[in-house]
Design a protein around this motif. Structure first.
Motif, PDB file in Angstrom:
ATOM      1  N   ARG A  28       0.852  -1.191   0.000  1.00 25.76           N
ATOM      2  CA  ARG A  28       0.000   0.000   0.000  1.00 25.76           C
ATOM      3  C   ARG A  28       0.885   1.238   0.000  1.00 25.76           C
ATOM      4  N   TYR A  29       0.355   2.312  -0.583  1.00 21.78           N
ATOM      5  CA  TYR A  29       1.079   3.578  -0.732  1.00 21.78           C
ATOM      6  C   TYR A  29       0.313   4.668  -0.007  1.00 21.78           C
ATOM      7  N   PHE A  30       1.053   5.548   0.675  1.00 21.93           N
ATOM      8  CA  PHE A  30       0.421   6.624   1.413  1.00 21.93           C
ATOM      9  C   PHE A  30       1.153   7.936   1.162  1.00 21.93           C
ATOM     10  N   ALA A  31       0.382   9.005   1.076  1.00 26.74           N
ATOM     11  CA  ALA A  31       0.904  10.372   1.073  1.00 26.74           C
ATOM     12  C   ALA A  31       0.299  10.991   2.328  1.00 26.74           C
ATOM     13  N   GLY A  32       1.140  11.223   3.320  1.00 27.61           N
ATOM     14  CA  GLY A  32       0.604  11.613   4.620  1.00 27.61           C
ATOM     15  C   GLY A  32      -0.174  10.434   5.181  1.00 27.61           C
ATOM     16  N   GLU A  33      -1.390  10.678   5.590  1.00 31.49           N
ATOM     17  CA  GLU A  33      -2.242   9.606   6.125  1.00 31.49           C
ATOM     18  C   GLU A  33      -3.219   9.074   5.092  1.00 31.49           C
ATOM     19  N   SER A  61      16.052   2.411  -9.837  1.00 31.48           N
ATOM     20  CA  SER A  61      16.594   1.388  -8.949  1.00 31.48           C
ATOM     21  C   SER A  61      15.993   1.493  -7.552  1.00 31.48           C
ATOM     22  N   LEU A  62      15.925   2.703  -7.023  1.00 32.65           N
ATOM     23  CA  LEU A  62      15.342   2.901  -5.697  1.00 32.65           C
ATOM     24  C   LEU A  62      13.875   2.498  -5.677  1.00 32.65           C
ATOM     25  N   TRP A  63      13.126   2.912  -6.708  1.00 29.83           N
ATOM     26  CA  TRP A  63      11.701   2.595  -6.770  1.00 29.83           C
ATOM     27  C   TRP A  63      11.484   1.082  -6.840  1.00 29.83           C
ATOM     28  N   GLU A  64      12.248   0.409  -7.684  1.00 26.53           N
ATOM     29  CA  GLU A  64      12.100  -1.043  -7.821  1.00 26.53           C
ATOM     30  C   GLU A  64      12.481  -1.756  -6.532  1.00 26.53           C
ATOM     31  N   ASP A  65      13.557  -1.320  -5.885  1.00 32.51           N
ATOM     32  CA  ASP A  65      13.975  -1.952  -4.642  1.00 32.51           C
ATOM     33  C   ASP A  65      12.967  -1.693  -3.527  1.00 32.51           C
ATOM     34  N   ALA A  66      12.389  -0.511  -3.509  1.00 35.59           N
ATOM     35  CA  ALA A  66      11.381  -0.184  -2.501  1.00 35.59           C
ATOM     36  C   ALA A  66      10.171  -1.099  -2.630  1.00 35.59           C
ATOM     37  N   ALA A  67       9.994  -1.700  -3.797  1.00 33.46           N
ATOM     38  CA  ALA A  67       8.861  -2.588  -4.057  1.00 33.46           C
ATOM     39  C   ALA A  67       9.145  -4.019  -3.628  1.00 33.46           C
ATOM     40  N   THR A  68      10.193  -4.207  -2.823  1.00 32.93           N
ATOM     41  CA  THR A  68      10.510  -5.543  -2.326  1.00 32.93           C
ATOM     42  C   THR A  68      10.418  -5.538  -0.806  1.00 32.93           C
ATOM     43  N   VAL A  69      10.216  -6.705  -0.258  1.00 35.39           N
ATOM     44  CA  VAL A  69      10.154  -6.825   1.195  1.00 35.39           C
ATOM     45  C   VAL A  69      11.476  -6.383   1.823  1.00 35.39           C
ATOM     46  N   GLN A  70      12.603  -6.660   1.143  1.00 34.55           N
ATOM     47  CA  GLN A  70      13.921  -6.319   1.675  1.00 34.55           C
ATOM     48  C   GLN A  70      14.325  -4.864   1.432  1.00 34.55           C
ATOM     49  N   GLY A  71      13.491  -4.077   0.783  1.00 38.64           N
ATOM     50  CA  GLY A  71      13.876  -2.732   0.355  1.00 38.64           C
ATOM     51  C   GLY A  71      13.660  -1.616   1.351  1.00 38.64           C
ATOM     52  N   GLU A  72      13.876  -1.868   2.619  1.00 43.14           N
ATOM     53  CA  GLU A  72      13.640  -0.859   3.658  1.00 43.14           C
ATOM     54  C   GLU A  72      14.439   0.427   3.417  1.00 43.14           C
ATOM     55  N   ARG A  73      15.705   0.299   3.068  1.00 46.87           N
ATOM     56  CA  ARG A  73      16.530   1.506   2.844  1.00 46.87           C
ATOM     57  C   ARG A  73      16.007   2.313   1.663  1.00 46.87           C
ATOM     58  N   SER A  74      15.554   1.629   0.618  1.00 50.78           N
ATOM     59  CA  SER A  74      14.997   2.336  -0.536  1.00 50.78           C
ATOM     60  C   SER A  74      13.666   2.991  -0.178  1.00 50.78           C
ATOM     61  N   ARG A  75      12.859   2.316   0.651  1.00 50.38           N
ATOM     62  CA  ARG A  75      11.602   2.936   1.095  1.00 50.38           C
ATOM     63  C   ARG A  75      11.879   4.203   1.894  1.00 50.38           C
ATOM     64  N   ALA A  77      14.393   6.220   1.316  1.00 51.44           N
ATOM     65  CA  ALA A  77      14.729   7.235   0.313  1.00 51.44           C
ATOM     66  C   ALA A  77      13.465   7.771  -0.353  1.00 51.44           C
ATOM     67  N   VAL A  78      12.547   6.880  -0.698  1.00 50.76           N
ATOM     68  CA  VAL A  78      11.294   7.283  -1.339  1.00 50.76           C
ATOM     69  C   VAL A  78      10.464   8.128  -0.370  1.00 50.76           C
ATOM     70  N   ALA A  79      10.587   7.867   0.917  1.00 49.46           N
ATOM     71  CA  ALA A  79       9.849   8.633   1.920  1.00 49.46           C
ATOM     72  C   ALA A  79      10.218  10.115   1.895  1.00 49.46           C
ATOM     73  N   ALA A  80      11.407  10.439   1.410  1.00 49.95           N
ATOM     74  CA  ALA A  80      11.804  11.847   1.296  1.00 49.95           C
ATOM     75  C   ALA A  80      10.876  12.611   0.354  1.00 49.95           C
ATOM     76  N   ALA A  81      10.201  11.887  -0.541  1.00 51.10           N
ATOM     77  CA  ALA A  81       9.246  12.509  -1.463  1.00 51.10           C
ATOM     78  C   ALA A  81       7.858  12.569  -0.846  1.00 51.10           C
ATOM     79  N   GLY A  82       7.733  12.173   0.412  1.00 53.31           N
ATOM     80  CA  GLY A  82       6.433  12.197   1.063  1.00 53.31           C
ATOM     81  C   GLY A  82       5.589  10.967   0.796  1.00 53.31           C
ATOM     82  N   ILE A  83       6.240   9.885   0.377  1.00 57.28           N
ATOM     83  CA  ILE A  83       5.529   8.652   0.046  1.00 57.28           C
ATOM     84  C   ILE A  83       5.942   7.573   1.037  1.00 57.28           C
ATOM     85  N   ARG A  84       4.964   6.980   1.677  1.00 58.40           N
ATOM     86  CA  ARG A  84       5.227   5.856   2.574  1.00 58.40           C
ATOM     87  C   ARG A  84       4.703   4.603   1.886  1.00 58.40           C
TER      88      ARG A  84
END
Length: 90
Positions: A28-33, A61-75, A77-84
């Motif tokens: 699931r994807y969130f912007a804020g709540e 690369s960051l986006w694809e890695d964030a889409a994996t269970v192991q991609g915590e560090r990439s998530r 990085a993506v969070a800097a854009a306001g996306i959880r």
């Protein structure tokens, strides 16, 4: 890559990337709540990446890695854009 009118090869602009280049995350994807669609999240991420001079290949690369269970560090990085991204449980 496509040919530029000058005859040189260059990558397509970020906004024209084919959605098939990124895997679908069954999370699931969130912007804020507020929950948002994967497409909205991807658009927000790639716009942020472009505005912050993140190399296209690195942004993908960051986006694809964030889409994996192991991609915590990439998530993170993506969070800097306001996306959880809440990853799927495997």
């Amino acid at each position: 890559m496509r040919m530029h009118e000058s005859g040189s090869r260059r990558p397509p602009p970020i906004h024209s990337l084919n959605r098939s280049m990124t895997p679908t995350l069954n999370g699931r994807y969130f912007a804020g709540e507020h929950e948002i669609s994967e497409q909205q999240a991807a658009s927000r991420w790639f716009r942020y990446a472009q505005e912050h001079d993140i190399d296209v290949a690195r942004a993908i690369s960051l986006w694809e890695d964030a889409a994996t269970v192991q991609g915590e560090r990439s998530r993170e990085a993506v969070a800097a854009a306001g996306i959880r991204i809440v990853a799927p449980e495997c």
